[in-house]
Design a protein around this motif. Sequence first.
Motif, PDB file in Angstrom:
ATOM      1  N   ALA A 198       0.830  -1.209   0.000  1.00  0.00           N
ATOM      2  CA  ALA A 198       0.000   0.000   0.000  1.00  0.00           C
ATOM      3  C   ALA A 198       0.859   1.251   0.000  1.00  0.00           C
ATOM      4  N   GLU A 199       1.943   1.219   0.751  1.00  0.00           N
ATOM      5  CA  GLU A 199       2.847   2.377   0.769  1.00  0.00           C
ATOM      6  C   GLU A 199       3.493   2.604  -0.589  1.00  0.00           C
ATOM      7  N   GLY A 200       3.625   1.541  -1.367  1.00  0.00           N
ATOM      8  CA  GLY A 200       4.196   1.682  -2.702  1.00  0.00           C
ATOM      9  C   GLY A 200       3.263   2.391  -3.666  1.00  0.00           C
ATOM     10  N   GLY A 201       1.975   2.457  -3.322  1.00  0.00           N
ATOM     11  CA  GLY A 201       1.027   3.250  -4.086  1.00  0.00           C
ATOM     12  C   GLY A 201       0.438   2.599  -5.312  1.00  0.00           C
ATOM     13  N   THR A 202       0.746   1.329  -5.564  1.00  0.00           N
ATOM     14  CA  THR A 202       0.249   0.697  -6.792  1.00  0.00           C
ATOM     15  C   THR A 202      -0.878  -0.293  -6.535  1.00  0.00           C
ATOM     16  N   GLY A 203      -1.307  -0.414  -5.306  1.00  0.00           N
ATOM     17  CA  GLY A 203      -2.385  -1.332  -4.987  1.00  0.00           C
ATOM     18  C   GLY A 203      -1.929  -2.451  -4.067  1.00  0.00           C
ATOM     19  N   ILE A 204      -2.873  -3.282  -3.665  1.00  0.00           N
ATOM     20  CA  ILE A 204      -2.597  -4.394  -2.764  1.00  0.00           C
ATOM     21  C   ILE A 204      -3.000  -5.683  -3.467  1.00  0.00           C
ATOM     22  N   VAL A 253      -6.202  -2.394   5.479  1.00  0.00           N
ATOM     23  CA  VAL A 253      -4.941  -1.724   5.141  1.00  0.00           C
ATOM     24  C   VAL A 253      -5.203  -0.569   4.190  1.00  0.00           C
ATOM     25  N   ARG A 254      -6.032  -0.806   3.179  1.00  0.00           N
ATOM     26  CA  ARG A 254      -6.378   0.261   2.235  1.00  0.00           C
ATOM     27  C   ARG A 254      -7.044   1.418   2.962  1.00  0.00           C
ATOM     28  N   ARG A 255      -7.943   1.106   3.872  1.00  0.00           N
ATOM     29  CA  ARG A 255      -8.662   2.148   4.622  1.00  0.00           C
ATOM     30  C   ARG A 255      -7.698   3.016   5.431  1.00  0.00           C
ATOM     31  N   VAL A 256      -6.695   2.390   6.025  1.00  0.00           N
ATOM     32  CA  VAL A 256      -5.750   3.117   6.874  1.00  0.00           C
ATOM     33  C   VAL A 256      -4.705   3.863   6.055  1.00  0.00           C
ATOM     34  N   VAL A 257      -4.194   3.245   5.006  1.00  0.00           N
ATOM     35  CA  VAL A 257      -3.065   3.814   4.264  1.00  0.00           C
ATOM     36  C   VAL A 257      -3.523   4.719   3.126  1.00  0.00           C
ATOM     37  N   ASP A 258      -4.413   4.203   2.273  1.00  0.00           N
ATOM     38  CA  ASP A 258      -4.857   4.983   1.106  1.00  0.00           C
ATOM     39  C   ASP A 258      -6.157   4.378   0.576  1.00  0.00           C
TER      40      ASP A 258
END
Length: 312
Positions: A198-204, A253-258
Amino acid sequence: MSRLISSAARSLFTSNVPKGARVLVTGASGWFGRTAVDLLAGTDAQLYCTASTSRTIRVSNRDIDVRTWDAEDVTRFQPELVIDCAFLTRDRLSEDRMAEYITINRTLTSQMLSAAALPTVHTVITISSGAAVYPQDALTLPFDDNPYGYLKREAEQALLGQALDSGVHAVVARAWAVSGGHVQFPRTFAFSDMILQAEGGTGIEIKAPVEVWRRYTAVDELLAVAAATAARRSGIVESGGPLVEMAGLADAVRRVVDPGLEVSRPPMSHGPANRYHNDGLAWRMACAEFSFTPLGLDDQIRATREGLMAQR
């Protein structure tokens, strides 16, 4: 002090460690060992830390000297509390090095038992695994079916039996699935790997094509409840937490990070679900005994994320 430890966990842990205690932490350079050292930050505990190699590690903005095991030196230190986190985990297991794997882990267990037998020691906390009893008691199965779990269960029983004879309080902290900012090798665990994705910004990407169910407990909270239990009696503390499938974990994880990230997964197969978890009741009961409220899934993600970012 480090923000990778929840204030509630630190409070519960330190309130159950005597002031000025002499604490031996084995496996101090690993995930659980670093967390134990961090929990003791800001106290006047005297630390003696061991690991497989001598080195200096950085925990809670302080340098910690870690040395290899020396039985005479450990005896001279006169530990009162032993926090045993030293063991080769399942990922270190390979058929071509099985004999070495067994020898090393049984040596580590022997070292734990010898420390627990020192006359100055009154409390021992050892880290075990759900593999010791999943899918059933590992000692009831052939060794080759579950070598890691077998060796862990063997260590559990040896410590609890020795403690019963000696009067030492011994607690087995049985970890199933855990989270926490001091995670080592984060790409090998779904929880931390999803955060890094998620931190990489390309999806999970969820890598499992079958349902995977887990209950996550923060490592610092498991250690804190284990310490509180050990102050009263010997026993086993099982990790627990809310039951979540990997799709639910990815959504959290998506909800928390992006929240804008996409979640993907391979086509689902018709294979059986992977259910490596207990019913969560023992963990809820242990927390209730000490009026302790564990972190929810989102807060576990936040704490783990902070630790991962600090490691960059």
